[in-house]
Design an enzyme around this catalytic site. Structure first.
Site, mmCIF file in Angstrom:
data_model
loop_
_atom_site.group_PDB
_atom_site.id
_atom_site.type_symbol
_atom_site.label_atom_id
_atom_site.label_comp_id
_atom_site.label_asym_id
_atom_site.label_seq_id
_atom_site.Cartn_x
_atom_site.Cartn_y
_atom_site.Cartn_z
ATOM 1 N N HIS A 284 34.478 37.290 42.288
ATOM 2 C CA HIS A 284 33.942 37.381 43.276
ATOM 3 C C HIS A 284 33.477 36.942 44.625
ATOM 4 O O HIS A 284 33.470 36.592 45.679
ATOM 5 C CB HIS A 284 32.062 36.860 43.358
ATOM 6 C CG HIS A 284 31.642 37.287 42.297
ATOM 7 N ND1 HIS A 284 30.948 38.676 42.386
ATOM 8 C CD2 HIS A 284 30.980 37.368 41.039
ATOM 9 C CE1 HIS A 284 30.009 38.816 41.271
ATOM 10 N NE2 HIS A 284 30.168 38.359 40.621
ATOM 11 N N ASP A 350 30.955 32.804 38.196
ATOM 12 C CA ASP A 350 30.034 33.540 37.295
ATOM 13 C C ASP A 350 30.351 35.244 37.020
ATOM 14 O O ASP A 350 31.481 35.200 38.103
ATOM 15 C CB ASP A 350 28.862 34.410 38.677
ATOM 16 C CG ASP A 350 28.932 34.688 39.154
ATOM 17 O OD1 ASP A 350 30.158 33.864 39.952
ATOM 18 O OD2 ASP A 350 28.354 35.291 39.687
ATOM 19 N N GLU A 351 30.501 35.481 35.775
ATOM 20 C CA GLU A 351 31.088 37.144 36.231
ATOM 21 C C GLU A 351 33.420 37.310 36.324
ATOM 22 O O GLU A 351 33.078 37.888 36.999
ATOM 23 C CB GLU A 351 30.774 38.098 36.702
ATOM 24 C CG GLU A 351 29.448 37.979 36.358
ATOM 25 C CD GLU A 351 28.349 39.040 37.108
ATOM 26 O OE1 GLU A 351 27.232 39.698 37.063
ATOM 27 O OE2 GLU A 351 28.214 38.996 38.930
ATOM 28 N N LEU A 352 33.192 36.190 35.736
ATOM 29 C CA LEU A 352 34.816 36.319 35.788
ATOM 30 C C LEU A 352 35.065 37.666 34.440
ATOM 31 O O LEU A 352 35.187 37.224 33.695
ATOM 32 C CB LEU A 352 35.830 34.883 35.667
ATOM 33 C CG LEU A 352 37.122 35.552 35.563
ATOM 34 C CD1 LEU A 352 37.756 35.675 37.231
ATOM 35 C CD2 LEU A 352 37.740 34.699 35.450
ATOM 36 N N GLU A 398 28.948 30.408 33.202
ATOM 37 C CA GLU A 398 30.056 30.887 32.403
ATOM 38 C C GLU A 398 31.235 30.028 32.376
ATOM 39 O O GLU A 398 31.794 30.051 31.856
ATOM 40 C CB GLU A 398 30.682 32.251 32.974
ATOM 41 C CG GLU A 398 29.430 33.654 33.094
ATOM 42 C CD GLU A 398 28.848 34.248 33.866
ATOM 43 O OE1 GLU A 398 28.256 32.564 34.553
ATOM 44 O OE2 GLU A 398 28.812 35.249 34.396
#
Ligand code: NAG
Ligand code: NAG
Ligand code: NAG
Ligand code: NAG
Ligand code: NAG
Ligand code: NAG
Ligand code: NAG
Length: 582
Positions: A284, A350-352, A398
């Site tokens: 991100h 988040d969301e790597l 995460e």
């Protein structure tokens, strides 16, 4: 024979005065049915000394003074009673006579505020549990008001509650309550009651952020988490790295200068709202590529869904010493500007997407055993800098649930993926914030923003509902308690919740009614709990709705475009008139 008139009177009183229409509902409250007016000559004392009442704003400064904070709170409470109040016709049967006679001239005489504890530096930038937010408030039948609290934050909460007792009279500038005498003792269930606002996908103006802080303080919400950068834009001015916002802001005007940021922090402190800054990393963060092209991998990579959750992709090159130098410079600039006002700094996480590192010439792998040590090393470095600046780290879940990273015991983990994550994290000893997308994502349920060209994707995604539909309506939000189903010994690790306002389709045009009054529902659950202490049952919507209808009118009068939750037909009758019985 004597009983009948009394019973009739009681029913009439119920129908004509929405009793205890306070939001969030205090933990303990008793009210009467006496009328009291209030006017601008009311005397206010703080620990026995008279204070300025109308038109006071605390000076802009990074030094905070309890008396100035309280004086600001008094001024805002009186402003809300005298300048932004409302005639509650929408809460009474049409054409009914619900207002007290002006001849009734009992008045509020004095408001005596007693702060029994001393504020410390941590009062104004607390970690969860640092501040005693409790207060008590009494209003006598003859107009003596007494407020007692250990901290100035508790005093601010009491003043807000006090202001919610009063209405404007339709005959002119007359303000009254119909509930004297009042006796309240109150304190929050959870110490962390927040909203996360995304400033990167669409820019939010400084005024909108400040108005959101105001409305939060009315709801006794106390944490505003600013998701200030993301792969789409970098609106934050970093003077030592000027290219970041010069290249990364959507437009040169759509930035937050150091003065803007300090102003937002100070505005929050004065209202009991701690602002928490997030720079999301190591994913991100693609936009940094526009300023520094040797730090980021997979920027704008397509097809995006293999490399990130939404375009544009882009993550730190995890084995590059230049990334460490960058974070070093960024934190040296930013953290000293955060530390005077906040106890926390959020490093995202988040969301790597592991595939990003497939494109990294130094790594060329998406394997967990390759990436995990690199991530651990990076997080250790970033969090050590945060601690050295006197702050505590915050991460998205995460970092623990996907990457199994080891965190310091001061670190707060923000959970959004739902399921049993909050419970699991709390049971494994982490401090947790609940942002379960099934309840707390305010952006959900309004359709897709991504485009589906004619053909396969059109057919697959028709009729274009979004990934987290349906809308999280206020009743759903109200039904959810972050620590429900967690044993008491682990529940203490659940610090509270944050609603998420991801801004792909949110800007100044709809910000207020995306947030309000849905955030009010969470605000009451986090402050008061959703269980009625008297019955041990979840609070009934029949009891909650009239208060939320009323509070929505109050927010509207105070300049926040909260959306209606019912038609006026319902607000003018009673909750039962619009209830569905099986
Ligand atoms: C990684 O890329 C491959 C295609 O190369 C794809 O099959 C896989 O789903 C991607 N993984 C993620 C997590 O997106
Ligand atoms: C890159 O990887 C090598 C080998 O694993 C390691 O020795 C080095 O410390 C890493 N550099 C960074 C900045 O992570
Ligand atoms: C890693 O890459 C391989 C080959 O492209 C792919 O099959 C696999 O799904 C990827 N794993 C992850 C976790 O994305
Ligand atoms: C996670 O890390 C801990 C401690 O570093 C280790 O004991 C555990 O086996 C790891 N779990 C997984 C699933 O990798
Ligand atoms: C937290 O970690 C610090 C540093 O490792 C340690 O000194 C402290 O005792 C720990 N506190 C608790 C409550 O475990
Ligand atoms: C009552 O509250 C609990 C805890 O938040 C929740 O799990 C449950 O769904 C609620 N029930 C109703 C009927 O609202
Ligand atoms: C609520 O409204 C309904 C419909 O107008 C009415 O029949 C009922 O008496 C009202 N109840 C109270 C307590 O006022």
């Amino acid at each position: 024979m004597m009983l009948l008139p009394k019973a009739v009177l009681a029913i009439a009183a119920l129908a004509f005065s929405p009793a205890n229409a306070l939001w969030p509902i205090p933990q303990k409250i008793s009210t009467g049915d006496g009328v009291l007016f209030i006017d601008q000559a009311v005397r206010v004392t703080y620990n026995g000394v008279p204070i300025i009442t109308i038109g006071y704003t605390p000076p802009a400064s990074s030094h905070f003074d309890s008396r100035q904070i309280v004086q600001g709170g008094v001024s805002r409470a009186l402003q809300s009673i005298f300048s932004t109040n409302y005639v509650p016709w929408k809460l009474h049967p049409r054409n009914s006579n619900f207002e007290p006679k002006l001849a009734l001239q009992n008045r509020v005489q004095t408001i005596a505020i007693q702060q029994t504890g001393k504020d410390s530096a941590s009062t104004f930038k607390p970690r969860a549990g640092d501040v005693d937010e409790s207060y008590s408030l009494t209003v006598s039948k003859t107009g003596q008001v007494s407020i007692t609290a250990k901290s100035s934050t508790g005093v601010l909460h009491a003043l807000e509650t006090f202001s919610q007792l009063f209405y404007k009279h339709s005959a002119g500038p007359f303000y009254y309550t119909t509930q004297a005498p009042v006796s309240i003792t109150d304190s929050p269930k959870y110490p962390h009651r927040g909203i996360m606002l995304d400033l990167a996908r669409n820019y939010q103006t400084v005024d909108d952020i400040k108005r959101t802080i105001d409305a939060m303080s009315w709801n006794k919400l106390n944490r505003l988490h600013l998701h200030i950068t993301d792969s789409q834009s970098w609106p934050l001015v970093i003077p030592s790295l000027p290219k970041l916002s010069q290249a990364g802001a959507y437009h040169p005007s759509l930035v937050y200068t150091p003065a803007d940021l300090a102003g937002i922090f100070q505005y929050g402190v004065a209202r009991g709202v701690e602002v928490i800054t997030e720079i999301d990393m190591p994913g991100h963060i693609g936009v940094v590529d526009l300023a520094y092209n040797d730090l980021i991998v997979a920027y704008e990579q397509m097809p995006y869904q293999y490399y990130c959750a939404e375009p544009p992709c882009g993550a730190f090159s995890m084995n590059s010493s230049k990334v460490y130098d960058f974070v070093d410079a960024l934190f040296d600039d930013l953290l000293p500007r955060v530390a005077p006002y906040s106890a926390y700094f959020h490093t995202g996480g988040d969301e790597l997407n592991a595939n990003d590192s497939m494109l990294d010439p130094h790594i060329r792998s998406n394997a967990t055993d390759v990436l995990q040590p690199l991530l651990q090393k990076f997080l250790n470095f970033a969090h050590a800098k945060i601690r050295a600046a006197g702050l505590s780290p915050f991460v998205w879940e995460e970092m623990v649930t996907t990457w199994n990273l080891t965190l310091g015991n001061d670190t707060v983990v923000q959970s959004w993926l739902g399921g049993t994550a909050v419970k699991d994290l709390a049971e494994s000893g982490h401090k947790v914030i609940d942002t379960d997308y099934n309840f707390y994502y305010l952006d959900c349920g309004r359709g897709q923003w991504v485009n589906f060209p004619n053909g396969a994707s059109f057919d697959t995604y028709y009729p274009f509902g979004d990934w987290c539909a349906p809308t999280k309506n206020w009743r759903l939000i109200y039904s959810h308690d972050p620590a429900a189903g967690i044993s008491a010994s682990h529940a203490k690790n659940v610090l509270g919740g944050e609603l998420a306002v991801w801004s792909e389709m949110i800007d100044a045009s709809n910000l207020d009614n995306i947030i309000w009054p849905r955030a009010s529902a969470a605000g009451e659950v986090w402050w008061s709990g959703n269980v009625d202490a008297a019955t041990g049952q979840n609070r009934s919507q029949l009891e909650v709705v009239p208060r939320l209808n009323e509070f929505r009118e109050r927010m509207l009068a105070r300049g926040v475009s909260a959306m209606p939750i019912q038609m006026t037909y319902c607000t003018q009758l009673n909750a039962t008139a619009c209830a569905l019985f099986p």
